[in-house]
Design an enzyme around this catalytic site. Structure first.
Site, PDB file in Angstrom:
ATOM      1  N   HIS B 236       0.868  -1.181   0.000  1.00 25.31           N
ATOM      2  CA  HIS B 236       0.000   0.000   0.000  1.00 25.31           C
ATOM      3  C   HIS B 236       0.900   1.225   0.000  1.00 25.31           C
ATOM      4  O   HIS B 236       1.854   1.288   0.766  1.00 25.31           O
ATOM      5  CB  HIS B 236      -0.896  -0.030   1.239  1.00 25.31           C
ATOM      6  CG  HIS B 236      -2.015   0.967   1.203  1.00 25.31           C
ATOM      7  ND1 HIS B 236      -1.803   2.321   1.292  1.00 25.31           N
ATOM      8  CD2 HIS B 236      -3.358   0.801   1.091  1.00 25.31           C
ATOM      9  CE1 HIS B 236      -2.980   2.931   1.233  1.00 25.31           C
ATOM     10  NE2 HIS B 236      -3.928   2.041   1.116  1.00 25.31           N
ATOM     11  N   ARG B 256      -6.576  10.519  -0.059  1.00 29.69           N
ATOM     12  CA  ARG B 256      -6.409  10.999  -1.443  1.00 29.69           C
ATOM     13  C   ARG B 256      -7.750  11.157  -2.147  1.00 29.69           C
ATOM     14  O   ARG B 256      -7.937  12.053  -2.955  1.00 29.69           O
ATOM     15  CB  ARG B 256      -5.479  10.050  -2.212  1.00 29.69           C
ATOM     16  CG  ARG B 256      -4.017  10.216  -1.804  1.00 29.69           C
ATOM     17  CD  ARG B 256      -3.130   9.102  -2.332  1.00 29.69           C
ATOM     18  NE  ARG B 256      -3.269   7.896  -1.523  1.00 29.69           N
ATOM     19  CZ  ARG B 256      -3.181   6.663  -1.994  1.00 29.69           C
ATOM     20  NH1 ARG B 256      -2.990   6.462  -3.277  1.00 29.69           N
ATOM     21  NH2 ARG B 256      -3.303   5.636  -1.184  1.00 29.69           N
TER      22      ARG B 256
END
Lengths: 248, 605
Positions: B236, B256
């Site tokens: 990740h 994000r």
């Protein structure tokens, strides 16, 4: 690298006799109590029992009493503690001890089984779905942040000092009940149970549960007090009682 | 010595995360008896850590979404080595599985018109993730846990499975021990479902909890089941990097999705510098367009921070290696900047990302509403696992099913964020359904007492060696260091061959591991049991990665940096041979039907 000493409860299997043991270990920047316990486990006491999972304050497994305060070990930073003295780490006192820092919390799972489950009203739309506004779910979402660490149960004096486990469900499950009672879709009624079976009246609003909640849920103000008010309105308010007598 | 107790069920589920609970619900609803074994307390499984949401093409926030788009996104994200049938089933069934959760009491965030709100996420063309702030996993597990409470499922908490036992080639039962008392328990079942999650603990920097030791992968492998895709590990892109004790803890992609941007030490949004060709048509041309996408402007394309995880992780890795990293060896993830765009940004951030706010405040003394976070890649998910039939989730061992992270196929070479939670409920349900079906027409198998005793005695051997044996924690740490350094985010032949050699050494040391004390809640003993599983998984990961001489998705080699078409025609499989060695082979992909191929082509624009 500096050092710190941890005074950790060690017990014989079965939760019988026990005593504090001091462990001195090296510590580094940013460490939490759980890191220190792990380090001690890996280097000095491989059979030291401690329960943990996520190490990020999300699962509620590593509940303990640190310098006497009920806290999550993974969210207790060492720089928030006085390291000139040994840091005391002991198991939650309200629950039976299994070993070292691990307690038997199975009572909580049994309590939940005895509560009425979620019962949704008929769907709003033909496709079987519902409509709810965000403002109507905000309160319930606060309650559903609960990670079931059971620290609120640990600190509640009705359970801790008076041992009313058979009569009183504790703050965790008053919160759980509030989440169902205030769920916009739920259609069941839990007020009679709250009054008679769960003994919400035992709570005298000392707010200890709210103070220890690692999720900062306003357990007393937002969950327990509104439930108490509903119980009072239903069963003790003279005007509604009179109305009920007239209307049957 | 014999087992303390024996339990018999129609269906035995191993693991009580999202997949295990959903499987147990389905099997119980089918009217068969269900036992559920969980390694921790109920409700503490790693699912609780999932943050961003669950992907389902319900088209609430953008009516252009459909199962076809979701299917094509999943295949593209997986670089087309996915099991297309699983990707198809997943895309078609996820919306119903999400709606079902609402009927069971889950409280998702809402759209203005009162429906389930969906958010943007990496690799998903439209806003698709049903979510609850950034604690969607908790909502999922609590909903399933509470629902299960009333179904008569017998839950065995804090039990660890030691061995899977077959009867004439069929799955027959398991030997487990309970942590509280250290006693052995034998279980027989007509059908067994593995739902044990991942294996992130094979690596040093990981978002996984202590439970992620590849138990299901290894138990099934040792019993003869086929594993596939083990080379595909998802790193990740955004784990915490500081302070050291929290290194690896996940920072949700939701940051994000809500407008967070990645910057290097020069302040540059480096993700704009490297956009893969197959994603160019869908990616914003400049920061302004990216922001409009965050604000759900349907004419805008998504910012490059929301490219797939494999790609973003490699870009971050590159920035750090080029000396453009943050002070503690990551890059900057900035959500505070949105105050330039919206009023009350701090309030908005706290509302949308409450756990992230909390996590950084308490663990790093950092306020994400005013200061950029430092982030870097962390081992997060394994795409590889037990090979299963797409429809039934049955493995290559009759009577053994697998669902969730320990099963392979849906994600191919790289998983899209949000596809994991929906995978759990879609395939958990199917595993429960088909396991119950099989159980109804089967006889109760018999456990071979000899096999139970052998497994039991082997697990006790570390006590005989006592403290004179190898420290199991030390072996585990060394294994994690080696896998991180040699089979990590950027790989090559020489390092991986070295890893294989080291693994042989770790295996030898693990066989000499010793532990003192009693069997009750003995973490050291538990580590000895975990080690075998971690070692089997690590070997499968390393050997599969050596076999795949190309770069694809989560598997990146600097000696073969490009994708090779030929390698897109098969999966890599690992299987245990009679002599105990691991056999690696290539398993050709099934031909994709014309209509699905067309869906993929149509979505390429």
């Amino acid at each position: 690298m500096s050092q710190a000493t941890f005074r950790i409860w060690r017990s014989e299997p079965g939760g019988g006799s026990g005593a504090f043991t001091n462990y001195t270990t090296e510590i580094s920047e940013g460490m939490v109590v759980l890191d220190a316990v792990h380090k001690i486990q890996a280097e000095q006491a491989p059979d030291l029992a401690c329960r943990w999972n996520c190490k990020a304050g999300k699962c509620g497994s590593c509940s303990a009493e640190i310098n006497g305060k009920p806290r999550l070990m993974c969210m207790s930073r060492l720089n928030s503690l006085d390291l000139n003295e040994p840091v005391t780490v002991e198991p939650m006192r309200t629950f039976p001890l299994i070993k070292d820092l691990v307690t038997d919390v199975s009572w909580n799972f049994r309590v939940k089984k005895g509560l009425k489950k979620f019962k949704p009203r008929k769907p709003d739309a033909a496709d079987g779905t519902w409509r709810m506004a965000q403002r109507d779910v905000d309160r319930v979402q606060e309650f559903r942040k609960c990670i079931e660490c059971f620290l609120c149960q640990d600190v509640c004096h009705v359970l801790r000092d008076h041992d009313k486990h058979e009569e009183f469900i504790g703050p965790r499950f008053l919160l759980y009940t509030a989440a169902l009672e205030m769920h916009p879709l739920d259609s069941d009624d839990r007020l009679q149970d709250l009054k008679d079976k769960n003994n919400i009246g035992y709570c005298n609003i000392t707010k200890c549960c709210t103070k220890v909640c690692p999720e900062h849920i306003h357990i007393t103000d937002n969950a327990i007090i509104p439930l108490k008010e509903r119980v009072v309105d239903r069963f003790y308010d003279p005007v509604t009682r009179l109305l009920r007598m007239i209307t049957g | 010595m014999a087992a303390h107790a024996t339990y018999s069920y129609d269906v035995l589920v191993i693991g009580a995360g999202g997949a295990g609970l959903r499987a147990a619900i389905e099997a119980a609803n089918a009217g068969v008896s269900v036992g559920l074994i969980c390694k921790s307390l109920l409700g503490k499984a790693h699912t609780v850590m999932a943050e961003g949401g669950m992907a389902a093409a319900m088209a609430h926030n953008d009516d252009r979404d459909s199962w076809q788009v979701h299917f094509a996104d999943t295949m593209r994200g997986g670089q087309y080595v996915n099991n297309w049938r699983m990707a198809e089933i997943h895309a078609k069934e996820a919306p119903d599985r999400v709606r079902e959760l609402e009927a069971w009491g889950a409280v998702f965030d809402r759209t203005p018109d009162g429906r389930i709100n969906q958010r943007n996420f990496g690799g998903h063309r439209y806003p698709r993730l049903a979510h609850v702030g950034d604690r969607t996993g908790l909502e999922l597990i609590r909903t399933l846990q509470d629902h299960t409470t009333y179904l008569g499922v017998t839950v065995h908490m804090e039990h660890t499975v030691i061995e899977l036992i077959l009867d004439g080639g069929r799955a027959a039962g398991v030997l487990a021990y309970d942590r509280e008392r250290g006693r052995f328990h034998a279980f027989t079942a007509k059908a067994i479902i593995m739902a044990t999650g991942g294996a992130g603990r094979a690596f040093k920097i990981t978002s996984n909890s202590w439970e992620g030791t590849g138990d299901g992968h290894a138990l099934a492998y040792r019993a003869g089941a086929e594993l596939i895709d083990m080379e595909f590990i998802q790193f990740h892109p955004t784990g915490m990097v500081w302070p050291p004790s929290v290194r690896g803890i996940l920072v949700t992609e939701g940051v994000r999705g809500e407008g967070g941007v990645l910057r290097n030490s020069e302040g540059r949004r480096f993700m704009f510098d490297d956009i893969p060709d197959n994603y160019k048509p869908q990616t914003a041309a400049d920061p302004e367009e990216g922001w409009r996408y965050v604000m759900q402007d349907k004419t805008a394309r998504r910012p490059p921070e929301l490219l797939t995880r494999d790609h973003v992780a490699r870009c971050i890795n590159r920035e750090v290696k080029a000396g453009r990293g943050s002070p503690h060896g990551g890059v900057f993830l900035d959500i505070a900047w949105i105050k330039e765009k919206i009023s009350d940004a701090p309030g908005h951030i706290k509302r949308k990302l409450p756990s992230m706010y909390h996590q950084f405040k308490e663990l790093a003394d950092l306020d994400i509403t005013t200061t950029p976070m430092e982030v870097g890649p962390t081992t997060h998910y394994i795409m590889g696992g037990i090979r299963v039939d797409a429809d039934s989730q049955e493995s290559t061992i009759p009577g053994l099913f697998a669902a969730g992270e320990c099963a392979a196929g849906i994600n191919g070479a790289n998983r899209l964020g949000g596809n994991s939670l929906s995978d759990l409920i879609v395939f958990g349900k199917r595993a429960g359904e088909f396991a119950a079906q099989l159980a109804r027409k089967s006889e109760q198998p018999k456990l071979d007492d000899g096999a139970v005793e052998r497994a039991l005695n082997a697990s006790l051997a570390p006590f005989e060696r006592g403290n004179a044996g190898e420290n199991p924690y030390k072996v585990q740490h060394d294994l994690q260091d080696a896998m991180q350094a040699l089979v990590g985010i950027v790989r090559n032949e020489g390092e991986m061959q070295e890893a294989v050699k080291k693994l042989a050494g770790f295996n030898e040391r693990a066989s000499r591991a010793g532990i003192d004390g009693h069997r009750e809640y003995n973490s050291g003993w538990h580590t000895c049991i975990d080690l075998r599983n971690l070692l089997d998984c690590s070997e499968a990961i390393a050997l599969s990665a050596i076999e795949r001489k190309e770069s694809r998705g989560g598997h990146f080699r600097d000696d073969y940096p490009d994708k090779v078409a030929e390698f897109g025609t098969f999966n890599i499989s690992t299987r245990r041979q009679a002599d105990g060695t691991m056999k690696v082979s290539r398993l050709p992909l099934k031909e994709i039907p014309a209509e699905l191929k067309q869906v993929i082509e149509e979505q390429k624009q």
